[in-house]
Structure formats: C-alpha cells, structure tokens
Design a protein around this motif. Structure first.
Motif, PDB file in Angstrom:
ATOM      1  N   ALA A 259       5.390  24.947 -32.458  1.00 22.35           N
ATOM      2  CA  ALA A 259       6.401  25.212 -31.427  1.00 22.35           C
ATOM      3  C   ALA A 259       5.824  26.154 -30.381  1.00 22.35           C
ATOM      4  O   ALA A 259       5.160  27.135 -30.715  1.00 22.35           O
ATOM      5  N   PRO A 260       6.059  25.893 -29.099  1.00 18.05           N
ATOM      6  CA  PRO A 260       5.504  26.745 -28.044  1.00 18.05           C
ATOM      7  C   PRO A 260       5.956  28.198 -28.182  1.00 18.05           C
ATOM      8  O   PRO A 260       7.136  28.471 -28.398  1.00 18.05           O
ATOM      9  N   GLY A 261       4.998  29.109 -28.077  1.00 17.82           N
ATOM     10  CA  GLY A 261       5.332  30.520 -28.061  1.00 17.82           C
ATOM     11  C   GLY A 261       5.724  31.125 -29.381  1.00 17.82           C
ATOM     12  O   GLY A 261       6.273  32.226 -29.422  1.00 17.82           O
ATOM     13  N   VAL A 262       5.434  30.456 -30.498  1.00 16.70           N
ATOM     14  CA  VAL A 262       5.763  30.991 -31.813  1.00 16.70           C
ATOM     15  C   VAL A 262       4.474  31.411 -32.516  1.00 16.70           C
ATOM     16  O   VAL A 262       3.579  30.601 -32.738  1.00 16.70           O
ATOM     17  N   LEU A 263       4.400  32.695 -32.852  1.00 11.37           N
ATOM     18  CA  LEU A 263       3.253  33.244 -33.556  1.00 11.37           C
ATOM     19  C   LEU A 263       3.694  33.681 -34.947  1.00 11.37           C
ATOM     20  O   LEU A 263       4.686  34.386 -35.099  1.00 11.37           O
ATOM     21  N   TRP A 264       2.936  33.246 -35.957  1.00  8.70           N
ATOM     22  CA  TRP A 264       3.229  33.606 -37.336  1.00  8.70           C
ATOM     23  C   TRP A 264       2.316  34.749 -37.771  1.00  8.70           C
ATOM     24  O   TRP A 264       1.124  34.754 -37.470  1.00  8.70           O
ATOM     25  N   ILE A 265       2.893  35.709 -38.502  1.00 11.79           N
ATOM     26  CA  ILE A 265       2.146  36.860 -38.994  1.00 11.79           C
ATOM     27  C   ILE A 265       2.409  36.993 -40.485  1.00 11.79           C
ATOM     28  O   ILE A 265       3.560  37.095 -40.925  1.00 11.79           O
ATOM     29  N   GLY A 266       1.347  36.993 -41.282  1.00 10.33           N
ATOM     30  CA  GLY A 266       1.482  37.191 -42.717  1.00 10.33           C
ATOM     31  C   GLY A 266       1.466  38.668 -43.058  1.00 10.33           C
ATOM     32  O   GLY A 266       0.745  39.454 -42.437  1.00 10.33           O
ATOM     33  N   THR A 267       2.251  39.070 -44.051  1.00  9.12           N
ATOM     34  CA  THR A 267       2.419  40.487 -44.361  1.00  9.12           C
ATOM     35  C   THR A 267       1.847  40.842 -45.736  1.00  9.12           C
ATOM     36  O   THR A 267       1.642  39.965 -46.591  1.00  9.12           O
ATOM     37  N   PRO A 268       1.619  42.137 -45.972  1.00 11.84           N
ATOM     38  CA  PRO A 268       1.134  42.585 -47.288  1.00 11.84           C
ATOM     39  C   PRO A 268       2.162  42.425 -48.406  1.00 11.84           C
ATOM     40  O   PRO A 268       1.815  42.552 -49.581  1.00 11.84           O
ATOM     41  N   LEU A 275       7.369  35.203 -34.944  1.00  9.80           N
ATOM     42  CA  LEU A 275       7.479  35.998 -33.723  1.00  9.80           C
ATOM     43  C   LEU A 275       7.641  35.071 -32.523  1.00  9.80           C
ATOM     44  O   LEU A 275       6.761  34.252 -32.242  1.00  9.80           O
ATOM     45  N   ASP A 276       8.774  35.191 -31.841  1.00 13.74           N
ATOM     46  CA  ASP A 276       9.018  34.454 -30.606  1.00 13.74           C
ATOM     47  C   ASP A 276       8.471  35.300 -29.462  1.00 13.74           C
ATOM     48  O   ASP A 276       9.018  36.347 -29.127  1.00 13.74           O
ATOM     49  N   ALA A 278       8.191  34.841 -26.157  1.00 17.80           N
ATOM     50  CA  ALA A 278       8.993  34.964 -24.939  1.00 17.80           C
ATOM     51  C   ALA A 278      10.198  35.873 -25.161  1.00 17.80           C
ATOM     52  O   ALA A 278      10.512  36.731 -24.339  1.00 17.80           O
ATOM     53  N   ALA A 279      10.885  35.692 -26.281  1.00 22.21           N
ATOM     54  CA  ALA A 279      12.087  36.479 -26.559  1.00 22.21           C
ATOM     55  C   ALA A 279      11.769  37.850 -27.127  1.00 22.21           C
ATOM     56  O   ALA A 279      12.640  38.717 -27.201  1.00 22.21           O
ATOM     57  N   ARG A 280      10.512  38.032 -27.557  1.00 23.33           N
ATOM     58  CA  ARG A 280      10.093  39.280 -28.193  1.00 23.33           C
ATOM     59  C   ARG A 280      10.993  39.620 -29.375  1.00 23.33           C
ATOM     60  O   ARG A 280      11.423  40.757 -29.565  1.00 23.33           O
ATOM     61  N   SER A 281      11.265  38.613 -30.162  1.00 24.82           N
ATOM     62  CA  SER A 281      12.097  38.786 -31.350  1.00 24.82           C
ATOM     63  C   SER A 281      11.370  38.187 -32.547  1.00 24.82           C
ATOM     64  O   SER A 281      10.503  37.320 -32.396  1.00 24.82           O
ATOM     65  N   ASP A 282      11.707  38.664 -33.725  1.00 19.08           N
ATOM     66  CA  ASP A 282      11.048  38.139 -34.915  1.00 19.08           C
ATOM     67  C   ASP A 282      12.059  37.926 -36.025  1.00 19.08           C
ATOM     68  O   ASP A 282      13.108  38.577 -36.082  1.00 19.08           O
ATOM     69  N   VAL A 283      11.710  36.992 -36.896  1.00 19.19           N
ATOM     70  CA  VAL A 283      12.510  36.686 -38.075  1.00 19.19           C
ATOM     71  C   VAL A 283      11.579  36.734 -39.274  1.00 19.19           C
ATOM     72  O   VAL A 283      10.471  36.187 -39.239  1.00 19.19           O
ATOM     73  N   GLU A 284      12.002  37.394 -40.339  1.00 20.02           N
ATOM     74  CA  GLU A 284      11.182  37.489 -41.549  1.00 20.02           C
ATOM     75  C   GLU A 284      11.612  36.420 -42.542  1.00 20.02           C
ATOM     76  O   GLU A 284      12.804  36.255 -42.832  1.00 20.02           O
TER      77      GLU A 284
END
Length: 396
Positions: A259-268, A275-276, A278-284
């Motif tokens: 999806a455009p503009g969606v960055l995934w980040i893996g956590t410890p 991470l969206d 454009a919207a500068r919002s994230d969902v866990e």
C-alpha cells in the motif's frame, strides 16, 4: 484498515537467529543471514508456504570487521540467482542448480554486494585495493573485475523504475546518501545529495511506488527517517523508544508494504507497527509471536516475512481495504535528474554536491562561510562552523 494473520511459521536455528532478511524482488525466494555462525539460509515463500530449501556456511571477508556483520548476499533483479560473498570467493546459488553452489574466485573479500538494476553487473565494495573511495564492477558469472566506480558502502537501494539507485558514503562526522544513474556498470553520481548526521545507517529503502524512501539509523540513536522523492524533503523522523524489557531494536526492522505510504516496523516485543507516512499515524499489531523481532522484509507478492529471536521465520499476508494502488511514477526519476547534474568523475564528492538534510539546503560555498550553529543543528554542521571560526571565516 489492514488485517494481519500468521500464514506460515518455520522453526529455524535458535542458536543463530536470522539477523537480516533479503527477498527476491520478483520471485518467491528469500535469504536470511546471521553473523554468528556465518549462516545463510534460503527460503521458498511461494503459494502460501514457507520452507527452507538450502543452507550455507560462509567465511568472512578479509576486512578487519568482516566477521562482525552478516555475510554479504544479493539476489539477481530478474533471475532466480543468489550471489554470496564467501571469503575470497563468490558463491552462485540457483534453486534448480547443483546441490553445492558454484564457486568463482573474487578479487577481494567483499563486505557489500549489489546487482546493477539491469542484472548485467555486480557491484562490490570496498575495491580489491581495500579502498572505500572506489568500488569494483564485477562480471557476475566469473567474478572478474571489469571496471571501477564511485565508492559506496552499506548497500544499494534501487528505485522501482530501475533508473536510479541510492547508496551511502559513510563517515563518523556525516554520511552522504548519494543518488546515481546506472550506466553500463558505473554509478553516475548526481550533485543533489542527502546529508545525514554521523554514521551507522542502513541501506536506503524505496517504497514500491517510488514516492518515498526510508533510512534506518544511526550509530547513536534508534531512528527512522522517511523522505519524499524526488524532492528529498523529510516528511517524518521518529526515534524508537527504548523497550521496557531491555531488548534491543533490530537494525533491519523496516519494510515498505504494497500500500502506498505504509511503512512496517518490527519491534523488540514481537509486534508490528503499521506507520502511515502521510497521516503520521501508527497502529500496533500483536500477532502473539512470543519473541523479539530480529529482521523484517517484504516478499515479491507483498507479504511480510519476519525473523524472530527464537530462531523462527514467519510469513504474514497483508490484506488491505481498499486495495492498494499499483505502479510507480517513472517520471519522478526524470524530474530528479533534470533538476541536477552529474558529479565529475575525478572531482571531490564532498565539495561538488548540493547538500540537503531534508529541510535545509547548502552548497559548498554556503558551508565555507557558515560560522554559527546552535546545539539543535546537526553535529556535522556544528563542526563545520567551529572549523570556519578557527580559520577566521565570518558570514557576510
């Protein structure tokens, strides 16, 4: 809204968990590497399945830090071909080839490998002279050095059009993110350059539509920065918070989704942050993985591939609503190249560029006259101001 669920889970080597995942850009293959044990594991992640199809143990390169990082591996951009740096050799592995990979001699124990976007050349760094100012251009079939090009390190990120690449020239004071036009094996570096504070960054990662790229860093701060392309404007910077349980963030925990503009980040903690940009919002997303995430990548068909500290590798399909837009803007590369010029082959790469940190821009003349910098400015700019003050330079 994105829905996530584990599709396949594969037990691996718990003593040597995968630290870096590299997926083939077009085929359902992935390779996982680990520093300890020098392990290289190759996976087939097609048709909703996940299975290990080969395992290699390789030697470190000849550089002093050769055994302090996972082995250098790279997929051919089109073919089912993996090249691995093995000491003073290169291993060529294919899924339908012989049981043992084909070994060809290399001119050096290379630390980083990258294919040119057309697949005709293999870029290897540092050069056979152990010189980070230049890199070797190799024949992928024989390992022979066929030319030299500008120095680079860390890795090469390719714009989805294949018409531009981004790589790093790292230094303790400042790291340059260089943009280059591939040309018959050479990297034609462009004047417009991104400058990053200090060193220790990861390979620039382009989104599938080419409109953004992300950089993981650095040696001192667990940061993630996202820039717009072709403007190089920084659209997001975040510092990853230190986990309460004391576990460390993986340095290879970023992946752009389909999806455009969606960055995934893996956590410890084993969760995934969506991470969206454009919207500068994230969902866990908590998939109940039960182990810290050590590596993350996106497969050729847009699924997420995760490596865990437990030694497991996990395949997670990504279901979007609505469906992501397809394609990328090749004209963005055309616009970027039209707005800049190439660095001269024999010029000083630190004096010619037009530098930007994503918010401000400097030329070499600008930096020669700057005499004041605040504590909030990048470290490299503070150092430059101090140098100019010692030299007696004053701003007009």
């Amino acid at each position: 809204m994105t829905e996530l669920a584990v599709l396949a889970r594969l037990s691996n080597d718990a003593d040597h968990p995968v630290e870096r995942l590299t997926c083939h850009p077009r085929l359902p293959f992935a390779v996982g590497t680990a520093t300890e044990g020098r392990n290289v594991r190759i996976f087939d992640c097609g048709e909703g399945q996940l299975r290990e199809i080969a395992s290699l143990e390789v030697e470190p390169g000849s550089a002093p830090w050769g055994d302090d990082a996972p082995p250098a591996v790279v997929w051919h951009p089109e073919e089912p071909l993996l090249v691995v740096a093995d000491g003073e050799s290169l291993l060529r592995w294919t899924p339908d080839g012989p049981a043992d990979p084909v070994r060809v001699p290399a001119a050096a124990g290379y630390e980083v490998l990258a294919f040119s976007p057309d697949g005709r050349h293999l870029w290897a760094s540092p050069s056979a002279d152990d010189d980070w100012e230049v890199s070797d251009v190799l024949d992928p079939g024989t390992g022979a050095v066929t030319g030299r090009t500008r120095g680079w390190d860390t890795g090469v990120g390719t714009h989805p059009s294949g018409a531009l690449v981004a790589t790093l020239a790292s230094d303790q004071g400042a790291t340059l993110c260089l943009f280059a036009r591939p040309d018959d094996g050479a990297m034609r570096m462009q004047r417009h350059t991104l400058i990053l504070d200090c060193d220790g960054y990861g390979t620039p990662l382009f989104s599938p539509d080419g409109r953004h790229f992300a950089i993981r860093g650095n040696a001192y701060v667990e940061s993630v920065e996202v820039f717009a392309f072709p403007s190089l404007h920084r659209v997001l910077r975040t510092t990853l918070q230190e986990p309460a349980n004391g576990d460390e963030w993986s340095r290879h925990n970023l992946a752009f989704g389909a999806a455009p503009g969606v960055l995934w980040i893996g956590t410890p903690t084993g969760t995934l942050l969506e991470l969206d940009v454009a919207a500068r919002s994230d969902v866990e997303h908590d998939l109940q993985l039960g182990s810290p995430l050590t590596a993350l990548a996106t497969t050729a068909n847009g699924e997420l591939l995760l490596a865990l500290d437990s030694g497991e590798v996990v395949l997670v399909p990504v279901h979007h609503d609505p469906a992501p837009a397809a394609g990328f803007a090749a004209e963005d590369v055309t616009a970027f190249l039209a707005a800049t010029t190439e660095l001269s082959e024999d010029g000083n790469p630190k004096q010619e560029p037009v530098l930007t940190d994503g918010t401000r821009t400097w030329t070499h003349d600008d930096l020669a006259t700057v005499a004041e910098a605040s504590p909030a400015d990048p470290t490299w700019l503070q150092i430059q101001a101090n140098i100019n003050q010692v030299r007696g330079t004053r701003t007009p």
